[in-house]
Design a protein around this motif. Structure first.
Motif, PDB file in Angstrom:
ATOM      1  N   ARG A  16      20.943 -30.310 142.510  1.00 43.00           N
ATOM      2  CA  ARG A  16      21.548 -29.590 141.388  1.00 43.00           C
ATOM      3  C   ARG A  16      22.350 -28.401 141.911  1.00 43.00           C
ATOM      4  NH1 ARG A  16      17.898 -27.840 136.464  1.00 43.00           N
ATOM      5  NH2 ARG A  16      18.149 -30.045 136.083  1.00 43.00           N
ATOM      6  N   VAL A  17      23.598 -28.321 141.462  1.00 37.24           N
ATOM      7  CA  VAL A  17      24.461 -27.184 141.759  1.00 37.24           C
ATOM      8  C   VAL A  17      24.921 -26.629 140.417  1.00 37.24           C
ATOM      9  CG1 VAL A  17      26.592 -26.410 142.869  1.00 37.24           C
ATOM     10  CG2 VAL A  17      25.229 -28.221 143.934  1.00 37.24           C
ATOM     11  N   VAL A  18      24.688 -25.335 140.195  1.00 41.19           N
ATOM     12  CA  VAL A  18      25.029 -24.705 138.923  1.00 41.19           C
ATOM     13  C   VAL A  18      26.084 -23.630 139.175  1.00 41.19           C
ATOM     14  CG1 VAL A  18      24.159 -23.448 136.919  1.00 41.19           C
ATOM     15  CG2 VAL A  18      22.695 -25.120 138.070  1.00 41.19           C
ATOM     16  N   ILE A  19      27.211 -23.755 138.466  1.00 41.33           N
ATOM     17  CA  ILE A  19      28.320 -22.827 138.613  1.00 41.33           C
ATOM     18  C   ILE A  19      28.638 -22.231 137.247  1.00 41.33           C
ATOM     19  CG2 ILE A  19      30.763 -22.595 139.219  1.00 41.33           C
ATOM     20  CD1 ILE A  19      30.324 -24.972 141.116  1.00 41.33           C
ATOM     21  N   SER A  20      28.826 -20.906 137.217  1.00 41.73           N
ATOM     22  CA  SER A  20      29.221 -20.223 135.980  1.00 41.73           C
ATOM     23  C   SER A  20      30.570 -19.552 136.201  1.00 41.73           C
ATOM     24  CB  SER A  20      28.194 -19.161 135.592  1.00 41.73           C
ATOM     25  OG  SER A  20      26.952 -19.765 135.289  1.00 41.73           O
ATOM     26  N   THR A  66      28.857 -22.347 131.846  1.00 43.57           N
ATOM     27  CA  THR A  66      28.026 -22.801 132.949  1.00 43.57           C
ATOM     28  C   THR A  66      28.062 -24.317 133.015  1.00 43.57           C
ATOM     29  OG1 THR A  66      26.581 -20.880 132.708  1.00 43.57           O
ATOM     30  CG2 THR A  66      25.702 -22.763 133.929  1.00 43.57           C
ATOM     31  N   LYS A  67      28.301 -24.841 134.220  1.00 49.53           N
ATOM     32  CA  LYS A  67      28.360 -26.281 134.443  1.00 49.53           C
ATOM     33  C   LYS A  67      27.339 -26.640 135.517  1.00 49.53           C
ATOM     34  CE  LYS A  67      30.008 -30.500 134.686  1.00 49.53           C
ATOM     35  NZ  LYS A  67      29.475 -31.497 133.832  1.00 49.53           N
ATOM     36  N   THR A  68      26.532 -27.645 135.231  1.00 50.80           N
ATOM     37  CA  THR A  68      25.542 -28.130 136.180  1.00 50.80           C
ATOM     38  C   THR A  68      25.998 -29.469 136.729  1.00 50.80           C
ATOM     39  OG1 THR A  68      23.768 -27.025 134.971  1.00 50.80           O
ATOM     40  CG2 THR A  68      23.119 -28.788 136.478  1.00 50.80           C
TER      41      THR A  68
END
Length: 75
Positions: A16-20, A66-68
């Motif tokens: 899992r990579v979470v970017i905001s 936020t995109k996961t």
């Protein structure tokens, strides 16, 4: 950017990579963050990719999107 990050970190799926991203009320990119330990290369890649992108204006002021990214393994 996420694929490059995973390759560089040698992280195999599922991962899992979470970017905001922060967007101002005029629809302009304010900044990029990632959840967990901050990775400057990932952040820079996403920020460069979105540089100049126009987002919808917001009457609510500054917003965060936020995109996961997570690979799903089906048995």
């Amino acid at each position: 950017c996420v694929r490059e990050f995973r390759t560089r970190k040698k992280k195999a799926a599922p991962n899992r990579v979470v970017i905001s991203i922060g967007i101002d009320q005029d629809g302009k990119l304010l900044g990029v963050t990632s959840k967990g330990k901050e990775d400057a290369e990932l952040k820079g890649c996403v920020q460069e990719s979105l540089k100049g992108a126009l987002f919808p204006r917001s009457h609510a002021g500054v917003i965060t999107v936020t995109k996961t990214y997570e690979d799903i393994v089906v048995p």
